[in-house]
Design a protein around this motif. Structure first.
Motif, PDB file in Angstrom:
ATOM      1  N   ASP A 151       0.840  -1.202   0.000  1.00  0.00           N
ATOM      2  CA  ASP A 151       0.000   0.000   0.000  1.00  0.00           C
ATOM      3  C   ASP A 151       0.876   1.254   0.000  1.00  0.00           C
ATOM      4  OD1 ASP A 151      -2.137   1.680   0.016  1.00  0.00           O
ATOM      5  OD2 ASP A 151      -2.702   1.316   2.107  1.00  0.00           O
ATOM      6  N   VAL A 152       1.506   1.497  -1.119  1.00  0.00           N
ATOM      7  CA  VAL A 152       2.335   2.693  -1.296  1.00  0.00           C
ATOM      8  C   VAL A 152       1.920   3.378  -2.586  1.00  0.00           C
ATOM      9  CG1 VAL A 152       4.282   1.695  -0.035  1.00  0.00           C
ATOM     10  CG2 VAL A 152       4.147   1.402  -2.518  1.00  0.00           C
ATOM     11  N   ASN A 176      -3.183   4.209  -0.410  1.00  0.00           N
ATOM     12  CA  ASN A 176      -2.450   4.740  -1.551  1.00  0.00           C
ATOM     13  C   ASN A 176      -2.717   3.994  -2.851  1.00  0.00           C
ATOM     14  OD1 ASN A 176      -0.548   6.716  -0.079  1.00  0.00           O
ATOM     15  ND2 ASN A 176      -0.246   4.799   1.052  1.00  0.00           N
ATOM     16  N   ALA A 177      -3.075   2.722  -2.750  1.00  0.00           N
ATOM     17  CA  ALA A 177      -3.277   1.922  -3.958  1.00  0.00           C
ATOM     18  C   ALA A 177      -4.305   0.837  -3.675  1.00  0.00           C
ATOM     19  CB  ALA A 177      -1.951   1.295  -4.400  1.00  0.00           C
ATOM     20  N   PRO A 178      -5.139   0.508  -4.669  1.00  0.00           N
ATOM     21  CA  PRO A 178      -6.133  -0.565  -4.464  1.00  0.00           C
ATOM     22  C   PRO A 178      -5.466  -1.929  -4.377  1.00  0.00           C
ATOM     23  CG  PRO A 178      -6.177   0.185  -6.733  1.00  0.00           C
ATOM     24  CD  PRO A 178      -5.256   1.112  -6.008  1.00  0.00           C
ATOM     25  N   GLU A 179      -6.103  -2.834  -3.627  1.00  0.00           N
ATOM     26  CA  GLU A 179      -5.636  -4.206  -3.484  1.00  0.00           C
ATOM     27  C   GLU A 179      -6.581  -5.119  -4.260  1.00  0.00           C
ATOM     28  OE1 GLU A 179      -4.478  -6.384   0.461  1.00  0.00           O
ATOM     29  OE2 GLU A 179      -6.601  -6.824   0.038  1.00  0.00           O
ATOM     30  N   LEU A 189      -4.259 -14.946  -4.000  1.00  0.00           N
ATOM     31  CA  LEU A 189      -3.107 -14.083  -4.276  1.00  0.00           C
ATOM     32  C   LEU A 189      -3.564 -12.624  -4.170  1.00  0.00           C
ATOM     33  CD1 LEU A 189      -0.234 -13.429  -5.299  1.00  0.00           C
ATOM     34  CD2 LEU A 189      -1.128 -13.669  -7.637  1.00  0.00           C
ATOM     35  N   LYS A 190      -2.957 -11.882  -3.237  1.00  0.00           N
ATOM     36  CA  LYS A 190      -3.251 -10.468  -3.090  1.00  0.00           C
ATOM     37  C   LYS A 190      -2.140  -9.668  -3.750  1.00  0.00           C
ATOM     38  CE  LYS A 190      -6.105 -10.816   1.054  1.00  0.00           C
ATOM     39  NZ  LYS A 190      -6.414 -10.236   2.376  1.00  0.00           N
ATOM     40  N   SER A 191      -2.534  -8.722  -4.608  1.00  0.00           N
ATOM     41  CA  SER A 191      -1.531  -7.987  -5.386  1.00  0.00           C
ATOM     42  C   SER A 191      -2.015  -6.569  -5.664  1.00  0.00           C
ATOM     43  CB  SER A 191      -1.266  -8.706  -6.706  1.00  0.00           C
ATOM     44  OG  SER A 191      -2.396  -8.644  -7.551  1.00  0.00           O
ATOM     45  N   ASN A 192      -1.137  -5.776  -6.262  1.00  0.00           N
ATOM     46  CA  ASN A 192      -1.500  -4.426  -6.695  1.00  0.00           C
ATOM     47  C   ASN A 192      -2.124  -4.419  -8.091  1.00  0.00           C
ATOM     48  OD1 ASN A 192       0.813  -3.986  -4.599  1.00  0.00           O
ATOM     49  ND2 ASN A 192      -0.196  -1.997  -4.772  1.00  0.00           N
ATOM     50  N   GLY A 193      -2.217  -5.577  -8.648  1.00  0.00           N
ATOM     51  CA  GLY A 193      -2.850  -5.665  -9.973  1.00  0.00           C
ATOM     52  C   GLY A 193      -2.223  -6.766 -10.797  1.00  0.00           C
TER      53      GLY A 193
END
Length: 338
Positions: A157-158, A239-242, A334-338
């Protein structure tokens, strides 16, 4: 030519058969091995009560014995570990004014089939959303009570500019996620993938994706069928979606429905509605069905006079208790920024 009218053509049994056929034709979910459907689950869904008791079996274990030529030597019998899990039923319904459907269907030659397709697409969205809600709940339970043993987390989360390739879907992260299933790691029946993750995966591993064809009607990734959806698979970070991608093994969920995939469908005319001008509605409902993750007991709260839990309540970790061994639970995330 007279304008076709749904209520004039409507026959409940025919309509329901058309809905069920459309669900089966269009659903990657129900065409995958991740969903186990059988007559026993349908029977349980049709029983009285708001929940049912279902058996589960842990993986068979123990060393094999060497055969003996002495007929007087009996073989040892290992324990067949089994137990019970409680599955809660879901009761869902929806109604639409037929006049709105008629307006959309004016001029359509086969009014009944066209409307049944719309009903099927509606139920597909409901089934898929409910599946993801339950997946979110059992993953939350894994993180809270089982040290996250079902999850590979590469999310950060950046600010977007601070991210690197390791935060997005990549072959190593996919393999690590599948390995949380132990030696069942390659027994994947369905991948539920957010659209953003699907797009990034396609850019990075185009050769691993196969587009639908007449022979294989659904998209695959690494030869596994993919359900691409935006519904409930992401959450906002500071800061960013998960984004969460789910990997479902064979038999990860059991499904049974009292009225089958087509549900119950009726046309109702209320002559007193609209200040006695009359109104006609199409009502479609599932009067009791089970969509339950293998290896869990469901304990979502039931509020007010509802027949079953509110769908959103399945997302809470407290709504689930794992009762089977991890290897018997065929789900990973799997959790990721995309």
């Amino acid at each position: 030519m007279a304008t076709p009218r749904l209520q004039n053509a409507f026959d409940p049994k025919t309509y329901t058969r058309l809905v069920e056929k459309a669900v089966l034709d269009k659903s990657v979910l129900f065409n995958s091995t991740a969903i186990s459907r059988n007559a026993e689950f349908d029977r349980l869904a049709g029983e009285a009560g708001l929940s049912v008791i279902m058996p589960y079996f842990d993986e068979l274990d123990g060393d094999a014995e060497v055969g003996s030529r002495d007929a007087n030597v009996a073989g040892a019998v290992g324990a067949l570990n089994m137990g019970d899990m409680i599955a809660q039923k879901d009761f869902l319904s929806k109604a639409w004014g037929v006049s709105k459907l008629d307006a959309q269907l004016s001029g359509v030659e086969d009014v009944l089939s066209a409307s049944a397709e719309k009903t099927a697409r509606y139920w597909l969205r409901q089934y898929e959303a409910l599946l993801v809600r339950k997946l979110k709940g059992i993953i939350a339970d894994s993180e809270a009570n089982h040290e996250g043993d079902m999850v590979k987390n590469i999310y950060n989360d950046v600010a977007v500019g601070s991210l690197n390739e390791a935060n997005f879907i990549n072959p190593g992260a996919v393999i690590d996620t599948m390995l949380t299933l132990g030696d069942n790691f390659d027994d994947i029946g369905l991948i539920v993938m957010p659209t953003v993750v699907y797009g990034n995966g396609l850019k990075n591993e185009a050769d691993q994706f196969a587009a639908p064809s007449s022979v294989s009607p659904f998209t695959t990734y690494r030869n596994k069928p993919v359900l691409v959806t935006d519904g409930l698979t992401s959450r906002a970070g500071s800061n960013a979606p998960e984004y969460t991608t789910y990997f479902l093994g064979t038999g990860a969920f059991g499904f049974g429905a009292k009225a089958g995939l087509g549900g119950e469908n009726v046309i109702v005319t209320d002559e007193r509605a609209g200040r006695n001008m009359g109104a006609t509605d199409l009502i479609t409902r599932q009067p009791g069905f089970i969509m339950h993750p293998t290896g869990y007991t469901s304990k979502a709260p039931i509020t007010d006079a509802n027949a079953g839990p509110l769908p959103a309540s399945y997302e809470a970790e407290d709504s689930w208790t794992r009762v089977a061994d991890r290897k018997a639970v065929k789900v990973a995330a799997l959790k990721s920024n995309g």
